[in-house]
Design a protein around this motif. Structure first.
Motif, PDB file in Angstrom:
ATOM      1  N   MET A   1       0.840  -1.199   0.000  1.00 45.31           N
ATOM      2  CA  MET A   1       0.000   0.000   0.000  1.00 45.31           C
ATOM      3  C   MET A   1       0.873   1.246   0.000  1.00 45.31           C
ATOM      4  O   MET A   1       1.916   1.292   0.657  1.00 45.31           O
ATOM      5  N   ILE A   2       0.425   2.277  -0.726  1.00 46.36           N
ATOM      6  CA  ILE A   2       1.205   3.506  -0.818  1.00 46.36           C
ATOM      7  C   ILE A   2       1.363   4.170   0.542  1.00 46.36           C
ATOM      8  O   ILE A   2       2.403   4.778   0.843  1.00 46.36           O
ATOM      9  N   THR A   3       0.353   4.046   1.414  1.00 44.68           N
ATOM     10  CA  THR A   3       0.456   4.679   2.731  1.00 44.68           C
ATOM     11  C   THR A   3       1.579   4.061   3.558  1.00 44.68           C
ATOM     12  O   THR A   3       2.250   4.757   4.311  1.00 44.68           O
ATOM     13  N   ALA A   4       1.783   2.746   3.419  1.00 40.74           N
ATOM     14  CA  ALA A   4       2.866   2.087   4.150  1.00 40.74           C
ATOM     15  C   ALA A   4       4.220   2.617   3.684  1.00 40.74           C
ATOM     16  O   ALA A   4       5.123   2.864   4.481  1.00 40.74           O
ATOM     17  N   HIS A   5       4.357   2.794   2.367  1.00 37.76           N
ATOM     18  CA  HIS A   5       5.592   3.339   1.818  1.00 37.76           C
ATOM     19  C   HIS A   5       5.798   4.790   2.287  1.00 37.76           C
ATOM     20  O   HIS A   5       6.925   5.192   2.593  1.00 37.76           O
ATOM     21  N   LEU A   6       4.713   5.557   2.329  1.00 36.67           N
ATOM     22  CA  LEU A   6       4.826   6.951   2.761  1.00 36.67           C
ATOM     23  C   LEU A   6       5.180   7.040   4.239  1.00 36.67           C
ATOM     24  O   LEU A   6       5.909   7.950   4.652  1.00 36.67           O
ATOM     25  N   LEU A   7       4.678   6.110   5.048  1.00 38.17           N
ATOM     26  CA  LEU A   7       5.048   6.086   6.466  1.00 38.17           C
ATOM     27  C   LEU A   7       6.545   5.847   6.615  1.00 38.17           C
ATOM     28  O   LEU A   7       7.209   6.499   7.439  1.00 38.17           O
ATOM     29  N   VAL A   8       7.081   4.939   5.833  1.00 33.13           N
ATOM     30  CA  VAL A   8       8.521   4.691   5.853  1.00 33.13           C
ATOM     31  C   VAL A   8       9.282   5.945   5.414  1.00 33.13           C
ATOM     32  O   VAL A   8      10.265   6.351   6.038  1.00 33.13           O
ATOM     33  N   ALA A  68       2.956  13.861   2.077  1.00 35.92           N
ATOM     34  CA  ALA A  68       2.978  12.523   2.654  1.00 35.92           C
ATOM     35  C   ALA A  68       2.382  12.533   4.053  1.00 35.92           C
ATOM     36  O   ALA A  68       1.585  11.653   4.419  1.00 35.92           O
ATOM     37  N   LYS A  69       2.729  13.548   4.850  1.00 34.47           N
ATOM     38  CA  LYS A  69       2.192  13.639   6.207  1.00 34.47           C
ATOM     39  C   LYS A  69       0.680  13.848   6.179  1.00 34.47           C
ATOM     40  O   LYS A  69      -0.051  13.275   6.999  1.00 34.47           O
ATOM     41  N   GLU A  70       0.208  14.667   5.226  1.00 33.11           N
ATOM     42  CA  GLU A  70      -1.234  14.911   5.144  1.00 33.11           C
ATOM     43  C   GLU A  70      -1.975  13.661   4.690  1.00 33.11           C
ATOM     44  O   GLU A  70      -3.066  13.359   5.193  1.00 33.11           O
ATOM     45  N   ASN A  73      -2.240  11.437   7.586  1.00 32.69           N
ATOM     46  CA  ASN A  73      -3.225  11.978   8.516  1.00 32.69           C
ATOM     47  C   ASN A  73      -4.647  11.673   8.059  1.00 32.69           C
ATOM     48  O   ASN A  73      -5.495  11.252   8.850  1.00 32.69           O
ATOM     49  N   VAL A  74      -4.914  11.883   6.754  1.00 30.44           N
ATOM     50  CA  VAL A  74      -6.249  11.599   6.220  1.00 30.44           C
ATOM     51  C   VAL A  74      -6.557  10.117   6.334  1.00 30.44           C
ATOM     52  O   VAL A  74      -7.686   9.713   6.654  1.00 30.44           O
ATOM     53  N   SER A  75      -5.549   9.273   6.103  1.00 30.98           N
ATOM     54  CA  SER A  75      -5.742   7.832   6.256  1.00 30.98           C
ATOM     55  C   SER A  75      -6.114   7.480   7.690  1.00 30.98           C
ATOM     56  O   SER A  75      -7.000   6.649   7.928  1.00 30.98           O
ATOM     57  N   ALA A  76      -5.453   8.149   8.649  1.00 30.39           N
ATOM     58  CA  ALA A  76      -5.773   7.912  10.059  1.00 30.39           C
ATOM     59  C   ALA A  76      -7.178   8.387  10.387  1.00 30.39           C
ATOM     60  O   ALA A  76      -7.900   7.750  11.162  1.00 30.39           O
ATOM     61  N   VAL A  77      -7.584   9.513   9.787  1.00 25.81           N
ATOM     62  CA  VAL A  77      -8.945  10.019   9.992  1.00 25.81           C
ATOM     63  C   VAL A  77      -9.960   9.015   9.462  1.00 25.81           C
ATOM     64  O   VAL A  77     -10.979   8.735  10.105  1.00 25.81           O
ATOM     65  N   ALA A  78      -9.690   8.466   8.285  1.00 30.22           N
ATOM     66  CA  ALA A  78     -10.598   7.485   7.690  1.00 30.22           C
ATOM     67  C   ALA A  78     -10.728   6.253   8.580  1.00 30.22           C
ATOM     68  O   ALA A  78     -11.832   5.756   8.821  1.00 30.22           O
ATOM     69  N   LYS A  79      -9.593   5.780   9.073  1.00 29.45           N
ATOM     70  CA  LYS A  79      -9.638   4.618   9.968  1.00 29.45           C
ATOM     71  C   LYS A  79     -10.392   4.957  11.246  1.00 29.45           C
ATOM     72  O   LYS A  79     -11.187   4.152  11.750  1.00 29.45           O
ATOM     73  N   GLN A 277      -9.037  16.016  11.861  1.00 30.83           N
ATOM     74  CA  GLN A 277      -8.910  15.491  13.218  1.00 30.83           C
ATOM     75  C   GLN A 277      -9.357  14.042  13.289  1.00 30.83           C
ATOM     76  O   GLN A 277     -10.444  13.693  12.834  1.00 30.83           O
ATOM     77  N   THR A 278      -8.499  13.205  13.852  1.00 31.13           N
ATOM     78  CA  THR A 278      -8.894  11.836  14.122  1.00 31.13           C
ATOM     79  C   THR A 278      -9.822  11.829  15.335  1.00 31.13           C
ATOM     80  O   THR A 278      -9.905  12.804  16.087  1.00 31.13           O
ATOM     81  N   LYS A 279     -10.481  10.707  15.532  1.00 27.81           N
ATOM     82  CA  LYS A 279     -11.346  10.573  16.703  1.00 27.81           C
ATOM     83  C   LYS A 279     -10.525  10.668  17.985  1.00 27.81           C
ATOM     84  O   LYS A 279     -10.971  11.240  18.993  1.00 27.81           O
ATOM     85  N   ALA A 280      -9.304  10.146  17.940  1.00 27.58           N
ATOM     86  CA  ALA A 280      -8.427  10.224  19.121  1.00 27.58           C
ATOM     87  C   ALA A 280      -8.134  11.678  19.489  1.00 27.58           C
ATOM     88  O   ALA A 280      -8.129  12.047  20.663  1.00 27.58           O
ATOM     89  N   VAL A 281      -7.889  12.507  18.476  1.00 22.46           N
ATOM     90  CA  VAL A 281      -7.621  13.929  18.723  1.00 22.46           C
ATOM     91  C   VAL A 281      -8.882  14.630  19.225  1.00 22.46           C
ATOM     92  O   VAL A 281      -8.837  15.420  20.168  1.00 22.46           O
TER      93      VAL A 281
END
Length: 298
Positions: A1-8, A68-70, A73-79, A277-281
């Motif tokens: 997944m592209i998000t995994a590569h971007l995290l790296v 990449a950071k955004e 972040n959006v991926s985390a919001v979706a999750k 904002q994620t739910k955690a935030v």
């Protein structure tokens, strides 16, 4: 997944080292190198300049980093949105806090937050207000709690509480219990933080408002060293009441009260404008802004 590569990619950019990034992500160094190579192939350009000791972003890498950071972040919001459907609050929460808040106030807040949301991975960065603002702007933190004020069109400040700055002395000092005068204080040595410290600036503002010009000033490099020096009888000091609440409670330090004087400074919640904002935030902000006053009583 592209998000995994971007995290790296983001982790390597922050660590400036493949082996430290591998350690942070629990991956092998060859796996890190392979994912960066795949990302460079995908974008058709080099993202890092590699040396024997560290790696640096190329111009293309610098352009990609905020995106990449955004994306992450959006991926985390979706999750988080999907977790919310089943009533779960998960993910990561990165908080930036200035020193007094991070060391004396935030732990009380996090004790309640982590009890309510044990599945959230919380990390805290402690720095000065300007650094916290920079970390918010470059997506390194989700939310900040700061003592100073920042004016930036992409940052939003929300009042949190008033922080009382107090003058204190060792227990049994001759000025304790008196409505002290400017002249009495001017004859006393003071212990302040080192020049350039935000705490030093606030203490000097208090002294200016009191019209006090100390007979002698000692400089210390930390809040703890100031408290130890005052307890040892070296002089008086000015700190947030949060910093000395335990010492006041146990009677090793005592507040000195200038007649009719009280000095407070505002504390703020800092957010990046338009930030997803994620739910955690969201839950952390809700807890912080509605934190029961009785639990913040010192």
């Amino acid at each position: 997944m592209i998000t995994a590569h971007l995290l790296v990619f983001v982790t390597v950019a922050e660590k400036k080292n493949f082996s430290r990034a591998a350690e942070a992500l629990s991956l092998t160094q060859p796996a890190i190198s392979q994912q960066i190579q795949s990302l460079e192939d995908y974008y058709g350009t080099k993202l890092f300049e590699r040396t024997s000791k560290r790696v640096e972003l190329t111009h293309a890498g610098e352009v990609l980093l905020p995106y990449a950071k955004e994306i992450l972040n959006v991926s985390a919001v979706a999750k988080g949105a999907l977790d919310d459907l089943v009533g779960k609050v998960t993910g990561k929460l990165t908080i930036g806090a200035t020193f007094t808040i991070g060391e004396y106030i935030l732990p009380l807040m996090l004790a309640e937050y982590t009890k309510k949301f044990p599945d959230v991975e919380v990390s805290v960065l402690i720095a000065n207000t300007e650094e916290i603002g920079e970390k918010a702007l470059d997506h390194s933190i989700d939310v900040g709690l700061v003592e100073g004020r920042l004016l930036h069109r992409n940052l939003h400040l929300t009042p949190l509480m008033e922080d009382e700055m107090v003058l204190f002395a060792p227990a049994g000092h001759r000025l304790v219990g008196l409505a002290v005068t400017r002249e009495q204080l001017s004859n006393e040595p003071f212990i302040l933080r080192e020049p350039g410290s935000g705490t030093r600036v606030i203490a000097e503002e208090v002294l200016d408002e009191l019209g006090v010009h100390p007979a002698k000033v000692f400089s210390m490099g930390s809040t703890q060293s100031i408290k130890e020096a005052v307890e040892a009888g070296m002089g008086l000091a000015i700190l947030s009441k949060w910093c000395i609440r335990r010492e006041l409670q146990f009677g090793t330090l005592a507040q000195v009260t200038p007649k009719g004087f009280r000095f407070t400074r505002p504390l703020h919640v800092l957010e990046r404008s338009g930030h997803f904002q994620t739910k955690a935030v969201e839950e952390f902000l809700h807890l912080v802004l509605a934190f029961p006053t009785v639990q913040l009583t010192y």
